[in-house]
Design an enzyme around this catalytic site. Structure first.
Site, PDB file in Angstrom:
ATOM      1  N   GLY A 207       0.806  -1.212   0.000  1.00 56.70           N
ATOM      2  CA  GLY A 207       0.000   0.000   0.000  1.00 56.70           C
ATOM      3  C   GLY A 207       0.836   1.257   0.000  1.00 56.70           C
ATOM      4  O   GLY A 207       1.987   1.263  -0.418  1.00 56.70           O
ATOM      5  N   SER A 208       0.244   2.303   0.529  1.00 57.32           N
ATOM      6  CA  SER A 208       0.828   3.642   0.445  1.00 57.32           C
ATOM      7  C   SER A 208       1.716   3.957   1.642  1.00 57.32           C
ATOM      8  O   SER A 208       1.893   3.146   2.544  1.00 57.32           O
ATOM      9  CB  SER A 208      -0.304   4.667   0.392  1.00 57.32           C
ATOM     10  N   SER A 209       2.207   5.162   1.648  1.00 50.31           N
ATOM     11  CA  SER A 209       3.035   5.632   2.762  1.00 50.31           C
ATOM     12  C   SER A 209       2.219   5.809   4.035  1.00 50.31           C
ATOM     13  O   SER A 209       2.784   6.051   5.097  1.00 50.31           O
ATOM     14  CB  SER A 209       3.729   6.947   2.392  1.00 50.31           C
ATOM     15  N   GLY A 210       0.905   5.664   3.956  1.00 52.65           N
ATOM     16  CA  GLY A 210       0.052   5.715   5.142  1.00 52.65           C
ATOM     17  C   GLY A 210       0.275   4.532   6.074  1.00 52.65           C
ATOM     18  O   GLY A 210      -0.197   4.528   7.204  1.00 52.65           O
TER      19      GLY A 210
ATOM     20  N   LYS B 178       8.589   1.567   3.673  1.00 51.08           N
ATOM     21  CA  LYS B 178       7.339   1.562   4.463  1.00 51.08           C
ATOM     22  C   LYS B 178       7.504   0.695   5.702  1.00 51.08           C
ATOM     23  O   LYS B 178       7.119   1.066   6.795  1.00 51.08           O
ATOM     24  CB  LYS B 178       6.187   0.978   3.633  1.00 51.08           C
TER      25      LYS B 178
END
Length: 151
Positions: free
Chosen positions: A71-74, A100
């Site tokens: 997924g994302s940097s979240g 990440k």
């Protein structure tokens, strides 16, 4: 340290420290990567991603054994929230190092390891007791007894 078996029930494997420290707890194992943003509920440490094999299970206080982040940097923000809400894993054991994953491990403050002598996904099952000594680069796995096992 070699991957020698100490006795019938305990396996020791070595690896590389990502975040130092010592923690132990029940293992929660998945072959699915975990998404932080939209994949977990940081309030409870529960996997909420649709179609994930751990959907509905909490990793809070457990040794999370998985391939790595997706997924994302979240990802790191969500796992940082688990630390703030006391729902973080006790430790991370993961196969693929990414930025990440590294940042998520650091902000969670959980002992974390990678680059293992043996694949932890092959050695550890959900319910096994796992002691992670990231400072020494050692994982001790006490296999969960199965019905019919000798004491």
């Amino acid at each position: 340290m070699s991957d020698a078996v100490m006795n019938e029930q305990t396996i020791v494997i070595g690896g590389r420290k990502v975040v130092g420290g010592v923690a132990e707890g029940e293992a929660l194992v998945t072959r699915d990567r975990i998404s932080g943003w939209g994949g977990i509920d940081p309030r409870t440490g529960t996997v909420i991603e649709t179609r994930h094999e751990l959907r509905g299970q909490s990793f809070a206080g457990k040794v999370l054994v998985f391939p790595g982040a997706k997924g994302s940097s979240g990802w790191s923000a969500m796992f940082h929230m688990t630390r703030l809400m006391n729902s973080a894993p006790a430790a991370f054991l993961f196969n693929e190092m990414t930025t990440k994953m590294a940042l998520g491990a650091v902000v969670t403050h959980a002992p974390s390891m990678t680059d293992f002598e043996r694949d932890p996904l092959e050695c550890i099952a959900t319910g096994d007791w796992v002691r992670v000594d990231a400072d020494r680069g050692v994982i001790e796995i006490t296999k969960k007894s199965k019905p019919g096992d000798r004491p």
